[in-house]
Scaffold this active site. Structure first.
Site, mmCIF file in Angstrom:
data_model
loop_
_atom_site.group_PDB
_atom_site.id
_atom_site.type_symbol
_atom_site.label_atom_id
_atom_site.label_comp_id
_atom_site.label_asym_id
_atom_site.label_seq_id
_atom_site.Cartn_x
_atom_site.Cartn_y
_atom_site.Cartn_z
ATOM 1 C CB CYS A 145 15.336 -3.391 11.928
ATOM 2 S SG CYS A 145 13.917 -2.307 11.790
ATOM 3 C CG HIS A 153 13.945 -7.057 10.886
ATOM 4 N ND1 HIS A 153 13.246 -6.961 12.061
ATOM 5 C CD2 HIS A 153 13.629 -5.959 10.146
ATOM 6 C CE1 HIS A 153 12.548 -5.832 12.041
ATOM 7 N NE2 HIS A 153 12.758 -5.211 10.884
ATOM 8 C CG ASN A 195 9.243 -3.970 11.785
ATOM 9 O OD1 ASN A 195 9.995 -4.387 12.667
ATOM 10 N ND2 ASN A 195 9.656 -3.194 10.800
HETATM 11 O O1 UT7 Z 1 11.941 -2.435 9.765
HETATM 12 C C1 UT7 Z 1 11.867 -1.167 9.196
HETATM 13 C C2 UT7 Z 1 12.119 -1.264 7.770
HETATM 14 N N1 UT7 Z 1 10.930 -0.956 7.018
HETATM 15 C C3 UT7 Z 1 10.608 -1.686 5.979
HETATM 16 O O2 UT7 Z 1 11.256 -2.632 5.666
HETATM 17 C C4 UT7 Z 1 9.429 -1.215 5.120
HETATM 18 C C5 UT7 Z 1 9.722 -1.402 3.669
HETATM 19 N N2 UT7 Z 1 8.650 -0.891 2.834
HETATM 20 C C6 UT7 Z 1 7.459 -1.498 2.750
HETATM 21 O O3 UT7 Z 1 7.248 -2.520 3.376
HETATM 22 C C7 UT7 Z 1 6.427 -0.905 1.822
HETATM 23 O O4 UT7 Z 1 6.964 0.220 1.161
HETATM 24 C C8 UT7 Z 1 5.108 -0.512 2.533
HETATM 25 C C9 UT7 Z 1 4.354 -1.760 2.905
HETATM 26 C C10 UT7 Z 1 5.393 0.318 3.762
HETATM 27 C C11 UT7 Z 1 4.227 0.325 1.578
HETATM 28 O O5 UT7 Z 1 3.978 -0.362 0.394
HETATM 29 P P1 UT7 Z 1 4.103 0.379 -1.024
HETATM 30 O O6 UT7 Z 1 3.688 -0.586 -2.046
HETATM 31 O O7 UT7 Z 1 5.486 0.952 -1.108
HETATM 32 O O8 UT7 Z 1 3.001 1.495 -0.899
HETATM 33 P P2 UT7 Z 1 3.139 3.071 -1.042
HETATM 34 O O9 UT7 Z 1 3.737 3.664 0.187
HETATM 35 O O10 UT7 Z 1 3.753 3.415 -2.359
HETATM 36 O O11 UT7 Z 1 1.620 3.466 -1.105
HETATM 37 C C12 UT7 Z 1 0.761 3.010 -2.160
HETATM 38 C C13 UT7 Z 1 -0.609 3.563 -1.881
HETATM 39 C C14 UT7 Z 1 -0.613 5.079 -1.625
HETATM 40 O O12 UT7 Z 1 -1.795 5.606 -2.171
HETATM 41 P P3 UT7 Z 1 -1.787 6.343 -3.606
HETATM 42 O O13 UT7 Z 1 -0.827 7.485 -3.446
HETATM 43 O O14 UT7 Z 1 -1.306 5.308 -4.567
HETATM 44 O O15 UT7 Z 1 -3.202 6.741 -3.783
HETATM 45 C C15 UT7 Z 1 -0.685 5.166 -0.119
HETATM 46 O O16 UT7 Z 1 -1.273 6.365 0.309
HETATM 47 O O17 UT7 Z 1 -1.164 2.958 -0.698
HETATM 48 C C16 UT7 Z 1 -1.562 3.981 0.214
HETATM 49 N N3 UT7 Z 1 -1.366 3.503 1.581
HETATM 50 C C17 UT7 Z 1 -2.310 2.822 2.263
HETATM 51 N N4 UT7 Z 1 -3.539 2.425 1.923
HETATM 52 C C18 UT7 Z 1 -4.246 1.746 2.832
HETATM 53 C C19 UT7 Z 1 -0.266 3.617 2.374
HETATM 54 N N5 UT7 Z 1 -0.487 3.025 3.546
HETATM 55 C C20 UT7 Z 1 -1.740 2.521 3.512
HETATM 56 C C21 UT7 Z 1 -2.524 1.791 4.428
HETATM 57 N N6 UT7 Z 1 -3.766 1.432 4.048
HETATM 58 N N7 UT7 Z 1 -2.079 1.461 5.649
#
Ligand code: UT7
Length: 330
Positions: A113, A257, A287
């Site tokens: 990125c 970004h 992204n």
């Molecule tokens: O440019 C590259 C750099 N990358 C970034 O900057 C990404 C930075 N991180 C983020 O933007 C966030 O961490 C995400 C948006 C990717 C994820 O958000 P989060 O609040 O950290 O969610 P999580 O990964 O902790 O997941 C929470 C829940 C999980 O379910 P349980 O375990 O709580 O039941 C995931 O399985 O959300 C679930 N989940 C989804 N649900 C529906 C993960 N992805 C999805 C999805 N749709 N696409």
């Protein structure tokens, strides 16, 4: 003193729109989850066999036209990508062939990125040194052919879009120029966002077992990346301004970004920067990693959001980990 200015820019995204609702045909997800957590509504994905250099070519031709130049005027092509057409040779070589300019120097930049900012700084350094006069910097990505479309990969797959952005830098001794860059990396965190296979450190590089567990798809510890991003981006923004005796009041436009709208909103709140001076387009494109800053910057320029002489601050953060900032007097 010799410096470089952005003489022209271009950007390109594929026609195919993939909405959050479209994602539901492959995985268990929802528009509400994706939009609430990331700001993304839709992204563009290529159809068929299209590599990063093909998207890059569209953006590059537009940038050359905007600069009033032809490909034969270039001394160097830099291509920032984490999704190169091939493992080797680099996409910069392939783009050079597409542009029909055999012989000129090419270089791939593998800084995810932050790749476009590493590219701008490399181009600027070549130009400042007097070694090169005109340098094309491209950020181009095709993520869609390398994503896990099953529910297993949903945390990463919903984030990424395909696209390319390009800038032609040319030597100048005028005031309107790239002012400074600040670049960082911390390889201790390489594994919090990576694609594990195929890779030279595995012998063989790819096995059925790797494919079965999805080692060829990107994996991310999202919370960890989020936490680093909201700390490092404000830090590097403040640092580059301070070392150039500038303040946030001097910045007319902030081009971050586009990884996650929530990251950028948090960064802007921490900095106390006016939200209306920040460029967001993640809702349309997701992204696009190395392509995100040049696409956002070019769109903002086309919308008339930057006037000649104004100061633009670009900030990036991503896998590596890598992060950085570039300051430009437009
Ligand atoms: O440019 C590259 C750099 N990358 C970034 O900057 C990404 C930075 N991180 C983020 O933007 C966030 O961490 C995400 C948006 C990717 C994820 O958000 P989060 O609040 O950290 O969610 P999580 O990964 O902790 O997941 C929470 C829940 C999980 O379910 P349980 O375990 O709580 O039941 C995931 O399985 O959300 C679930 N989940 C989804 N649900 C529906 C993960 N992805 C999805 C999805 N749709 N696409």
């Amino acid at each position: 003193m010799l410096g470089s200015r952005i003489a022209g820019m271009g950007h390109f995204v594929p026609e195919r729109v993939v909405t959050n609702d479209d994602m539901k045909q492959w995985m268990d997800t929802s528009d509400e989850w994706i939009h609430q957590r990331t700001g993304i509504r839709e992204r563009r994905w290529v159809e068929g066999d299209v590599g990063a250099s093909e998207l890059g070519e569209h953006a590059a031709r537009q940038a050359l036209a905007e600069a009033g130049m032809e490909a034969k005027d270039l001394d160097l092509i830099l291509f920032a990508t984490l999704s190169p057409d091939l493992n080797f040779p680099g996409s910069s070589c392939l783009l050079q062939a597409r542009l029909g300019v055999p012989g000129i120097a090419t270089l791939d930049i593998r800084n995810q990125c932050t790749g476009f900012l590493y590219g701008l700084s490399t181009a600027d350094a070549f130009i400042r040194s007097g070694m090169m006069k005109n340098v094309l910097v491209v950020g181009g990505e095709v993520h869609s052919s390398g994503l896990d479309l099953s529910t297993r990969g949903r945390d990463v797959t919903v984030l990424f879009g395909d696209g390319a952005g390009a800038a032609v830098l040319t030597a100048t001794d005028g005031e309107r120029r790239i002012i400074d860059h600040e670049l960082h990396a911390d390889g201790r965190y390489a594994e919090i966002l990576m694609v594990e296979a195929p890779a030279s450190r595995s012998n063989p590089r790819l096995t059925q077992e790797m494919i079965d567990r999805g080692a060829h798809f990107p994996k991310m510890d999202g919370k960890h990346v989020f936490k680093h991003a909201v700390e490092r981006i404000p830090e590097v923004a403040r640092s580059i301004l301070a070392r150039n005796n500038l303040t946030l009041d001097d910045v007319a436009l902030l081009v971050p970004h586009q990884a996650n709208m929530r990251i950028n909103e948090m960064v802007v709140r921490q900095l106390g920067f006016p939200p209306e001076k920040v460029v967001h387009n993640i809702q349309k494109y997701g992204n696009t990693t190395a392509a995100s800053i040049p696409i956002a910057l070019h769109e903002a320029a086309q919308e008339g959001r930057i006037k000649p002489g104004e100061i633009v601050l670009m900030v990036a953060f991503g896998a590596g980990l890598t992060w950085g900032a570039t300051l430009v007097r437009w």
